[in-house]
Design an enzyme around this catalytic site. Structure first.
Site, PDB file in Angstrom:
ATOM      1  N   VAL A 100     -14.746 -20.056  79.884  1.00 11.04           N
ATOM      2  CA  VAL A 100     -14.025 -20.443  78.673  1.00 11.04           C
ATOM      3  C   VAL A 100     -14.953 -21.169  77.692  1.00 11.04           C
ATOM      4  CG1 VAL A 100     -12.156 -21.914  77.812  1.00 11.04           C
ATOM      5  CG2 VAL A 100     -11.778 -20.462  79.795  1.00 11.04           C
ATOM      6  N   LEU A 119      -7.938 -15.751  77.027  1.00 14.00           N
ATOM      7  CA  LEU A 119      -8.850 -14.602  77.163  1.00 14.00           C
ATOM      8  C   LEU A 119      -8.928 -14.118  78.600  1.00 14.00           C
ATOM      9  CD1 LEU A 119     -11.713 -15.733  78.532  1.00 14.00           C
ATOM     10  CD2 LEU A 119     -12.006 -16.644  76.246  1.00 14.00           C
ATOM     11  N   ARG A 120      -9.224 -12.829  78.737  1.00 12.83           N
ATOM     12  CA  ARG A 120      -9.388 -12.219  80.059  1.00 12.83           C
ATOM     13  C   ARG A 120     -10.867 -11.982  80.321  1.00 12.83           C
ATOM     14  NH1 ARG A 120      -6.079  -7.112  78.501  1.00 12.83           N
ATOM     15  NH2 ARG A 120      -7.138  -7.773  76.613  1.00 12.83           N
ATOM     16  N   GLU A 121     -11.277 -12.143  81.546  1.00 11.31           N
ATOM     17  CA  GLU A 121     -12.645 -11.786  81.900  1.00 11.31           C
ATOM     18  C   GLU A 121     -12.807 -10.286  81.687  1.00 11.31           C
ATOM     19  OE1 GLU A 121     -14.082 -13.280  85.615  1.00 11.31           O
ATOM     20  OE2 GLU A 121     -13.055 -15.189  85.340  1.00 11.31           O
ATOM     21  N   PHE A 172       0.335  -4.798  82.735  1.00 13.68           N
ATOM     22  CA  PHE A 172       0.472  -5.577  83.973  1.00 13.68           C
ATOM     23  C   PHE A 172       1.564  -5.038  84.884  1.00 13.68           C
ATOM     24  CE2 PHE A 172      -2.648  -8.978  83.823  1.00 13.68           C
ATOM     25  CZ  PHE A 172      -3.213  -8.639  82.609  1.00 13.68           C
ATOM     26  N   LEU A 173       1.770  -3.728  84.788  1.00 12.70           N
ATOM     27  CA  LEU A 173       2.660  -3.048  85.732  1.00 12.70           C
ATOM     28  C   LEU A 173       1.864  -2.012  86.518  1.00 12.70           C
ATOM     29  CD1 LEU A 173       6.042  -2.471  83.805  1.00 12.70           C
ATOM     30  CD2 LEU A 173       5.575  -4.091  85.654  1.00 12.70           C
ATOM     31  N   GLY A 224      -6.254 -10.974  91.795  1.00 12.19           N
ATOM     32  CA  GLY A 224      -7.256 -11.911  92.301  1.00 12.19           C
ATOM     33  C   GLY A 224      -7.833 -12.674  91.119  1.00 12.19           C
ATOM     34  N   CYS A 242      -7.944 -17.191  88.078  1.00 14.99           N
ATOM     35  CA  CYS A 242      -6.839 -17.748  87.287  1.00 14.99           C
ATOM     36  C   CYS A 242      -5.466 -17.573  87.927  1.00 14.99           C
ATOM     37  CB  CYS A 242      -6.841 -17.125  85.897  1.00 14.99           C
ATOM     38  SG  CYS A 242      -8.406 -17.365  85.060  1.00 14.99           S
TER      39      CYS A 242
HETATM   40  C1  UGA Z   1      -5.931 -13.862  83.234  1.00 16.77           C
HETATM   41  C2  UGA Z   1      -5.002 -13.661  82.017  1.00 16.77           C
HETATM   42  O1  UGA Z   1      -4.765 -12.256  81.821  1.00 16.77           O
HETATM   43  C3  UGA Z   1      -5.618 -14.259  80.759  1.00 16.77           C
HETATM   44  O2  UGA Z   1      -4.704 -14.138  79.681  1.00 16.77           O
HETATM   45  C4  UGA Z   1      -5.907 -15.733  81.027  1.00 16.77           C
HETATM   46  O3  UGA Z   1      -6.529 -16.348  79.904  1.00 16.77           O
HETATM   47  C5  UGA Z   1      -6.847 -15.844  82.227  1.00 16.77           C
HETATM   48  O4  UGA Z   1      -6.215 -15.249  83.374  1.00 16.77           O
HETATM   49  C6  UGA Z   1      -7.105 -17.315  82.469  1.00 16.77           C
HETATM   50  O5  UGA Z   1      -6.160 -18.048  82.751  1.00 16.77           O
HETATM   51  O6  UGA Z   1      -8.239 -17.772  82.257  1.00 16.77           O
HETATM   52  P1  UGA Z   1      -8.132 -12.629  84.156  1.00 16.77           P
HETATM   53  O7  UGA Z   1      -7.929 -13.459  85.399  1.00 16.77           O
HETATM   54  O8  UGA Z   1      -9.474 -12.571  83.526  1.00 16.77           O
HETATM   55  O9  UGA Z   1      -7.132 -13.120  82.994  1.00 16.77           O
HETATM   56  O10 UGA Z   1      -7.756 -11.132  84.523  1.00 16.77           O
HETATM   57  P2  UGA Z   1      -6.505 -10.153  84.353  1.00 16.77           P
HETATM   58  O11 UGA Z   1      -6.914  -9.004  83.542  1.00 16.77           O
HETATM   59  O12 UGA Z   1      -5.308 -10.889  83.929  1.00 16.77           O
HETATM   60  O13 UGA Z   1      -6.319  -9.656  85.864  1.00 16.77           O
HETATM   61  C7  UGA Z   1      -5.978 -10.566  86.903  1.00 16.77           C
HETATM   62  C8  UGA Z   1      -5.786  -9.810  88.196  1.00 16.77           C
HETATM   63  O14 UGA Z   1      -4.588  -9.035  88.165  1.00 16.77           O
HETATM   64  C9  UGA Z   1      -6.896  -8.832  88.557  1.00 16.77           C
HETATM   65  O15 UGA Z   1      -7.198  -8.965  89.917  1.00 16.77           O
HETATM   66  C10 UGA Z   1      -6.309  -7.475  88.266  1.00 16.77           C
HETATM   67  O16 UGA Z   1      -6.862  -6.456  89.066  1.00 16.77           O
HETATM   68  C11 UGA Z   1      -4.852  -7.707  88.606  1.00 16.77           C
HETATM   69  N1  UGA Z   1      -3.924  -6.794  87.912  1.00 16.77           N
HETATM   70  C12 UGA Z   1      -3.806  -6.831  86.560  1.00 16.77           C
HETATM   71  C13 UGA Z   1      -3.135  -5.915  88.650  1.00 16.77           C
HETATM   72  O17 UGA Z   1      -3.200  -5.872  89.894  1.00 16.77           O
HETATM   73  N2  UGA Z   1      -2.250  -5.097  87.993  1.00 16.77           N
HETATM   74  C14 UGA Z   1      -2.123  -5.118  86.646  1.00 16.77           C
HETATM   75  O18 UGA Z   1      -1.292  -4.353  86.112  1.00 16.77           O
HETATM   76  C15 UGA Z   1      -2.920  -6.000  85.913  1.00 16.77           C
END
Ligand code: UGA
Length: 430
Positions: free
Chosen positions: A11, A153-155, A249-250, A257, A260
């Site tokens: 961040v 933000l997302r990684e 996110f579906l 994982g 966050c």
């Molecule tokens: C997440 C949030 O999306 C951000 O908005 C937030 O700022 C961030 O946490 C944080 O708090 O710093 P991030 O952890 O980078 O971001 O990644 P995501 O893209 O959200 O994915 C999280 C996990 O969910 C991953 O393991 C991904 O594979 C999984 N996922 C995501 C699923 O299994 N299914 C989905 O449909 C989407």
């Protein structure tokens, strides 16, 4: 504006880079001397598309610099962003030691009015804590305000997300303070939500928890699909076109994982418990997520009851594509389970292998997906990197000992891959 950012993690670094890129003078500070020294040589501590180029450009144009001694920069700054780590404790609680340390440092060096912004993900009430610590440590009557400004933000898409946020949330004790921070975000043109500090803190946790809940929800729907003979991808599409629900996110698969969601859901659960609220949905969200790896590996063990002595090929190790982050990656759980059954693992990830080697000592790291396939009993897709969708599957089939694919992220079309001679298992698609 003159901005000091405390903490050069995900961040902090992205925030510093983006604020300098929109014309502010930014100093980013971190206690980790090696990290700061690498950053000064323009070497990034994390893999994030577009970050290095943005950092380089702004360093060369004199708007961005990195230091270890944050204290000496406090007087210079108009706004100070706290972006330090907030790791979880075993009971789910958030460890605020680094946030308190940052607040103490600000207090010790406070000599004139500052806006102190909590951008780290912090539980409800942390704004008060920061205010109290600064008041206790400051040596004069200098004034300050504490603002909550969570980051969404997302990684993997951090720069794009930071430049085009869905919303900017500002939690401040007065409109005047909020307006000052708004000036900083004005050029981004994003919708703004101005509220009090506590509500702003809660918006961050509620957002992450809701998204995590969506993922666990679709994963349980996937379990039903497997039993009922339905296709979870079609169900998600059909449900997601409803604007009130949304398709994002579906994606069913191995669950969430990263640094966050697991930590933030546990933290909100801990906070709610402390406030006397039993948040059962959050408990279920974590429980469902905790079972995904077992559920998936069981299918592998059912197909190969004699796991011992076999080698399996894993594609993708990072917790999601476009990052080298291994924190709470599903690959760790899955590989541990497979190794526990006596099998060996070969793996490949486009960028996470240097980090993965440190936490997966028993795994043979390969140069590419084809080396992973060679001699393996099956190929296991754990992280959906784009390049895995584009593999020459005929070549993969020739290299595998048995043409079996376990697809934990549903990246292949079942009909097509089966038509090319593979035995194919995915998630929630009968
Ligand atoms: C997440 C949030 O999306 C951000 O908005 C937030 O700022 C961030 O946490 C944080 O708090 O710093 P991030 O952890 O980078 O971001 O990644 P995501 O893209 O959200 O994915 C999280 C996990 O969910 C991953 O393991 C991904 O594979 C999984 N996922 C995501 C699923 O299994 N299914 C989905 O449909 C989407």
């Amino acid at each position: 504006m003159r901005i000091l950012v405390l903490g050069c993690g995900y961040v902090g670094l992205v925030t510093g880079a983006v604020f300098s890129d929109i014309g502010n003078d930014v100093i980013c500070a971190d206690v980790d001397k090696n990290k700061v020294s690498s950053l000064n040589k323009k070497i990034m501590p994390i893999y994030e598309p577009g970050l290095e180029e943005m950092v380089r450009r702004n360093m060369e144009e004199g708007r961005l610099s990195f230091v270890t001694d944050a204290g000496s920069q406090v007087e210079w700054a108009e706004i100070i962003f706290i972006c330090v780590g907030t790791p979880p404790r075993d009971n789910g609680e958030t460890d605020l030691t680094q946030v308190e340390g940052a607040a103490r440092l600000i207090g010790q060096h406070l000599s004139g009015y500052k806006i102190v912004v909590n951008k780290s993900t912090v539980p409800v009430g942390t704004g008060d804590l920061v205010r109290r610590v600064i008041n206790e440590t400051k040596k004069n009557g200098a004034d300050f305000d504490v603002v909550s400004n969570p980051e969404f933000l997302r990684e993997g898409s951090a720069i794009a997300d930071a430049l085009n946020p869905d919303r900017v949330v500002i939690g401040a004790s007065s409109k005047t303070v909020a307006m000052k921070l708004l000036e900083l975000y004005y050029t981004l043109g994003a919708p703004v939500i101005v509220t009090d500090v506590v509500s702003s803190e809660l918006i961050k946790y509620a957002s992450n928890s809701f998204l995590a809940m969506k993922i666990s929800f679709i994963n349980e729907i996937a379990d039903i699909c497997e039993k009922a003979g339905a296709n979870v991808a079609d169900v998600a599409r059909g449900v997601g076109v409803d604007k009130r629900i949304g398709r994002e996110f579906l994606n069913a698969g191995l669950g969430f994982g990263g640094s966050c969601f697991p930590k933030d859901v546990a933290s909100l659960l801990h906070t709610s418990k402390g406030l006397g609220v039993e948040f059962d949905m959050l408990r279920a969200t974590l429980a469902v997520n905790g079972e995904r790896a077992n559920h998936f590996v069981k299918r592998i063990a059912d197909r190969f009851p004699d796991m011992s002595g076999r080698t399996f090929g894993v594609l993708g190790l990072a917790f999601k594509p476009d990052t080298d982050d291994m924190r709470d990656a599903k690959s760790l759980e899955i590989i541990k389970l497979i190794e526990g059954m006596g099998a060996k693992v070969k793996a490949y990830d486009p960028v996470a292998m240097p980090n993965a080697k440190k936490v997966l000592p028993g795994v043979t790291m390969c140069d590419n997906a084809y080396d992973v396939a060679e001699g393996a009993s099956a190929l296991i897709i754990v992280t959906e990197w784009r390049e895995f969708r584009l593999l020459n599957m005929d070549r993969i089939k020739g290299l595998l000992k048995t043409p079996v694919v376990f697809d934990g992220r549903n990246i292949y079309d079942p009909d097509r891959i089966r038509a090319s001679g593979f035995e194919y298992y995915s998630v929630g698609r009968a």
